[in-house]
Design a protein around this motif. Structure first.
Motif, PDB file in Angstrom:
ATOM      1  N   LYS A  11      -5.290   4.886   5.387  1.00 44.47           N
ATOM      2  CA  LYS A  11      -6.371   5.212   4.218  1.00 44.47           C
ATOM      3  C   LYS A  11      -6.019   4.084   3.130  1.00 44.47           C
ATOM      4  CE  LYS A  11      -8.524   8.470   1.201  1.00 44.47           C
ATOM      5  NZ  LYS A  11      -8.544   9.757   0.680  1.00 44.47           N
ATOM      6  N   VAL A  12      -4.684   4.127   2.684  1.00 42.22           N
ATOM      7  CA  VAL A  12      -4.289   3.416   1.689  1.00 42.22           C
ATOM      8  C   VAL A  12      -4.363   1.762   1.917  1.00 42.22           C
ATOM      9  CG1 VAL A  12      -3.199   5.060   0.347  1.00 42.22           C
ATOM     10  CG2 VAL A  12      -1.871   3.693   1.870  1.00 42.22           C
ATOM     11  N   PHE A  13      -3.752   1.569   3.239  1.00 41.90           N
ATOM     12  CA  PHE A  13      -3.688   0.257   3.815  1.00 41.90           C
ATOM     13  C   PHE A  13      -5.060  -0.357   3.862  1.00 41.90           C
ATOM     14  CE2 PHE A  13      -3.505  -2.893   7.268  1.00 41.90           C
ATOM     15  CZ  PHE A  13      -2.674  -3.757   6.845  1.00 41.90           C
ATOM     16  N   GLU A  14      -6.137   0.324   4.265  1.00 38.97           N
ATOM     17  CA  GLU A  14      -7.526  -0.154   4.316  1.00 38.97           C
ATOM     18  C   GLU A  14      -8.400  -0.164   3.160  1.00 38.97           C
ATOM     19  OE1 GLU A  14      -8.946   2.313   7.762  1.00 38.97           O
ATOM     20  OE2 GLU A  14      -7.808   1.021   9.135  1.00 38.97           O
ATOM     21  N   ALA A  15      -7.872   0.379   2.254  1.00 38.52           N
ATOM     22  CA  ALA A  15      -8.672   0.826   1.021  1.00 38.52           C
ATOM     23  C   ALA A  15      -8.771  -0.586  -0.019  1.00 38.52           C
ATOM     24  CB  ALA A  15      -7.930   2.089   0.123  1.00 38.52           C
ATOM     25  N   GLN A  16      -7.643  -1.230   0.191  1.00 41.76           N
ATOM     26  CA  GLN A  16      -7.519  -2.613  -0.641  1.00 41.76           C
ATOM     27  C   GLN A  16      -6.866  -3.550   0.453  1.00 41.76           C
ATOM     28  OE1 GLN A  16      -6.461  -1.580  -4.523  1.00 41.76           O
ATOM     29  NE2 GLN A  16      -6.139  -3.972  -5.156  1.00 41.76           N
ATOM     30  N   GLY A  28       2.806  -4.750   3.407  1.00 46.51           N
ATOM     31  CA  GLY A  28       3.443  -3.796   4.163  1.00 46.51           C
ATOM     32  C   GLY A  28       3.033  -2.204   3.377  1.00 46.51           C
ATOM     33  N   ILE A  29       3.793  -1.134   3.873  1.00 49.05           N
ATOM     34  CA  ILE A  29       3.343   0.298   3.532  1.00 49.05           C
ATOM     35  C   ILE A  29       4.682   0.798   3.012  1.00 49.05           C
ATOM     36  CG2 ILE A  29       2.390   2.648   4.003  1.00 49.05           C
ATOM     37  CD1 ILE A  29       0.565   0.962   6.071  1.00 49.05           C
ATOM     38  N   LEU A  30       4.489   1.514   1.993  1.00 49.48           N
ATOM     39  CA  LEU A  30       5.446   2.484   1.347  1.00 49.48           C
ATOM     40  C   LEU A  30       4.876   3.787   1.532  1.00 49.48           C
ATOM     41  CD1 LEU A  30       8.159   3.197  -0.057  1.00 49.48           C
ATOM     42  CD2 LEU A  30       6.899   2.844  -2.269  1.00 49.48           C
ATOM     43  N   ILE A  31       5.897   4.948   2.223  1.00 52.17           N
ATOM     44  CA  ILE A  31       5.687   6.143   2.192  1.00 52.17           C
ATOM     45  C   ILE A  31       6.723   6.862   1.419  1.00 52.17           C
ATOM     46  CG2 ILE A  31       5.468   8.377   3.529  1.00 52.17           C
ATOM     47  CD1 ILE A  31       4.828   6.382   6.012  1.00 52.17           C
ATOM     48  N   ALA A  39       0.942  -1.297  -0.074  1.00 47.25           N
ATOM     49  CA  ALA A  39      -0.036   0.166   0.184  1.00 47.25           C
ATOM     50  C   ALA A  39       0.880   1.465  -0.159  1.00 47.25           C
ATOM     51  CB  ALA A  39      -0.923   0.080   1.246  1.00 47.25           C
ATOM     52  N   VAL A  40       0.574   2.147  -0.764  1.00 47.38           N
ATOM     53  CA  VAL A  40       1.346   3.179  -1.308  1.00 47.38           C
ATOM     54  C   VAL A  40       0.866   4.561  -0.842  1.00 47.38           C
ATOM     55  CG1 VAL A  40       2.982   4.258  -2.827  1.00 47.38           C
ATOM     56  CG2 VAL A  40       2.585   1.879  -2.817  1.00 47.38           C
ATOM     57  N   ALA A  41       1.445   5.292   0.128  1.00 45.07           N
ATOM     58  CA  ALA A  41       1.070   6.824   0.505  1.00 45.07           C
ATOM     59  C   ALA A  41       2.180   7.710   0.149  1.00 45.07           C
ATOM     60  CB  ALA A  41       0.783   6.863   2.013  1.00 45.07           C
ATOM     61  N   THR A  42       2.000   8.842  -0.946  1.00 45.12           N
ATOM     62  CA  THR A  42       2.963   9.655  -1.313  1.00 45.12           C
ATOM     63  C   THR A  42       2.663  11.102  -1.083  1.00 45.12           C
ATOM     64  OG1 THR A  42       2.347  10.162  -3.657  1.00 45.12           O
ATOM     65  CG2 THR A  42       3.167   7.908  -3.466  1.00 45.12           C
ATOM     66  N   ALA A  43       3.922  11.954  -1.408  1.00 40.33           N
ATOM     67  CA  ALA A  43       3.446  13.377  -1.467  1.00 40.33           C
ATOM     68  C   ALA A  43       2.991  13.625  -2.744  1.00 40.33           C
ATOM     69  CB  ALA A  43       4.862  14.301  -1.045  1.00 40.33           C
ATOM     70  N   TYR A  44       3.002  12.957  -3.730  1.00 42.67           N
ATOM     71  CA  TYR A  44       2.924  13.448  -5.287  1.00 42.67           C
ATOM     72  C   TYR A  44       1.751  13.852  -5.805  1.00 42.67           C
ATOM     73  CZ  TYR A  44       7.212  10.759  -4.789  1.00 42.67           C
ATOM     74  OH  TYR A  44       8.336  10.016  -4.167  1.00 42.67           O
ATOM     75  N   ILE A  45       1.869  14.580  -7.003  1.00 41.75           N
ATOM     76  CA  ILE A  45       0.874  14.701  -7.994  1.00 41.75           C
ATOM     77  C   ILE A  45       0.506  13.407  -8.712  1.00 41.75           C
ATOM     78  CG2 ILE A  45       1.156  17.233  -8.151  1.00 41.75           C
ATOM     79  CD1 ILE A  45       2.594  16.738 -10.730  1.00 41.75           C
ATOM     80  N   GLU A  49       3.608  -5.274  -6.290  1.00 41.64           N
ATOM     81  CA  GLU A  49       2.461  -5.323  -6.679  1.00 41.64           C
ATOM     82  C   GLU A  49       1.668  -4.196  -5.849  1.00 41.64           C
ATOM     83  OE1 GLU A  49      -2.004  -7.639  -6.466  1.00 41.64           O
ATOM     84  OE2 GLU A  49      -0.151  -8.791  -6.276  1.00 41.64           O
ATOM     85  N   PRO A  50       1.806  -2.763  -6.506  1.00 41.58           N
ATOM     86  CA  PRO A  50       1.183  -1.821  -5.621  1.00 41.58           C
ATOM     87  C   PRO A  50      -0.426  -1.852  -5.407  1.00 41.58           C
ATOM     88  CG  PRO A  50       2.061  -1.016  -7.764  1.00 41.58           C
ATOM     89  CD  PRO A  50       2.267  -2.602  -7.714  1.00 41.58           C
ATOM     90  N   LEU A  51      -0.902  -1.785  -4.233  1.00 44.67           N
ATOM     91  CA  LEU A  51      -2.572  -2.024  -4.238  1.00 44.67           C
ATOM     92  C   LEU A  51      -2.766  -0.589  -4.336  1.00 44.67           C
ATOM     93  CD1 LEU A  51      -2.767  -4.799  -1.778  1.00 44.67           C
ATOM     94  CD2 LEU A  51      -2.849  -5.105  -4.076  1.00 44.67           C
ATOM     95  N   ALA A  52      -3.424  -0.086  -3.380  1.00 43.66           N
ATOM     96  CA  ALA A  52      -4.102   1.454  -3.235  1.00 43.66           C
ATOM     97  C   ALA A  52      -2.877   2.109  -3.371  1.00 43.66           C
ATOM     98  CB  ALA A  52      -4.704   1.605  -2.036  1.00 43.66           C
ATOM     99  N   LEU A  53      -2.753   3.235  -4.131  1.00 44.85           N
ATOM    100  CA  LEU A  53      -1.580   4.163  -4.080  1.00 44.85           C
ATOM    101  C   LEU A  53      -2.404   5.608  -4.163  1.00 44.85           C
ATOM    102  CD1 LEU A  53       1.405   3.847  -6.529  1.00 44.85           C
ATOM    103  CD2 LEU A  53       0.403   6.205  -5.928  1.00 44.85           C
ATOM    104  N   GLU A  54      -2.135   6.553  -3.257  1.00 42.94           N
ATOM    105  CA  GLU A  54      -2.676   7.851  -3.110  1.00 42.94           C
ATOM    106  C   GLU A  54      -1.588   8.826  -2.759  1.00 42.94           C
ATOM    107  OE1 GLU A  54      -6.201  10.184  -0.765  1.00 42.94           O
ATOM    108  OE2 GLU A  54      -6.410   8.036  -1.409  1.00 42.94           O
TER     109      GLU A  54
END
Length: 233
Positions: free
Chosen positions: A169-174, A179-182, A117-123, A140-145
């Protein structure tokens, strides 16, 4: 004391706070800034050709290894370009060299995270590039926001709570993430990493801490720093 080199996006060339927090008096870090104008493809294209010159400046300073400490700066043209950049930095300097994009891959693999699950600062444009880069490296990126930030200075002001909330949010979305990537080296994340690991019971890899961990390992040093999350245990 070991002396390691960082190429960072902001013009000021300051050492990111994570380095001294993780490694204290064990390692000295020096940085050179690229003067990135904005967190976007246009911004990266304007500065990417100056990376080798900054690496050579750091070599002249006496560092024993160098990292390009910008995640999106090194993944925006894909995995093959990131590898080529690493090769060219090493060839020019004769030193062990790496990038923050290598760091997030190595960190995720070391913690056995494949579905992420991926959380970013990006556009959005940069999120698309990150998804492609992760897939090219067999994740395999699942939710990415992202937070839709393109301002280089603004990214350093994002609060721990915002990062914790987005990670959740991204972890629970899918369901099904290992694990999680920031992602974004400008985010200040050490506190968020600890909080998210405690809250969600999965490992978290974040760009800037992982960047230091990866560089220290490339230099042949002990990268552990207990109390700063599973990657450093």
């Amino acid at each position: 004391m070991e002396h390691l080199g960082l190429i960072v996006p902001p013009a000021a060339g300051a050492v990111p706070v994570d380095g001294p927090l993780l490694y204290g008096d064990r390692i000295r870090f020096s940085a050179r800034g690229l003067g990135l104008g904005e967190i976007s493809t246009r911004g990266y294209t304007e500065v990417i050709d100056s990376v080798i010159g900054k690496a050579l400046e750091l070599k002249a300073d006496g560092v024993s290894a160098v990292s390009l400490m910008g995640t999106s700066l090194s993944f925006f043209r894909g995995a093959a370009f990131n590898r080529q950049l690493e090769v060219e930095m090493a060839r020019a300097t004769g030193l062990p060299c790496t990038t923050m994009s290598n760091a997030i891959v190595a960190g995720l693999r070391s913690l056995n995270v494949r579905r992420v699950a991926v959380a970013t600062a990006y556009i959005d444009e940069v999120n698309v590039q990150l998804r492609r880069y992760l897939e090219q490296n067999d994740f395999e990126p699942l939710a990415l926001e992202g937070l839709s930030i393109s301002d280089v200075q603004e990214v350093g002001t994002v609060s721990t709570q915002v990062l914790v909330d987005l990670s959740r949010k991204v972890f629970e979305a899918q369901p099904g993430a290992d694990g999680i990537l920031i992602s974004c080296g400008g985010l200040v994340t050490l506190d968020a990493v600890r909080e998210v690991e405690a809250l969600l019971k999965v490992p978290v890899v974040s760009s800037s801490p992982a960047g230091f961990w990866d560089l220290v390992r490339r230099a042949g040093l002990d990268a552990r720093s207990p109390g700063h999350g599973r990657l450093f245990a």
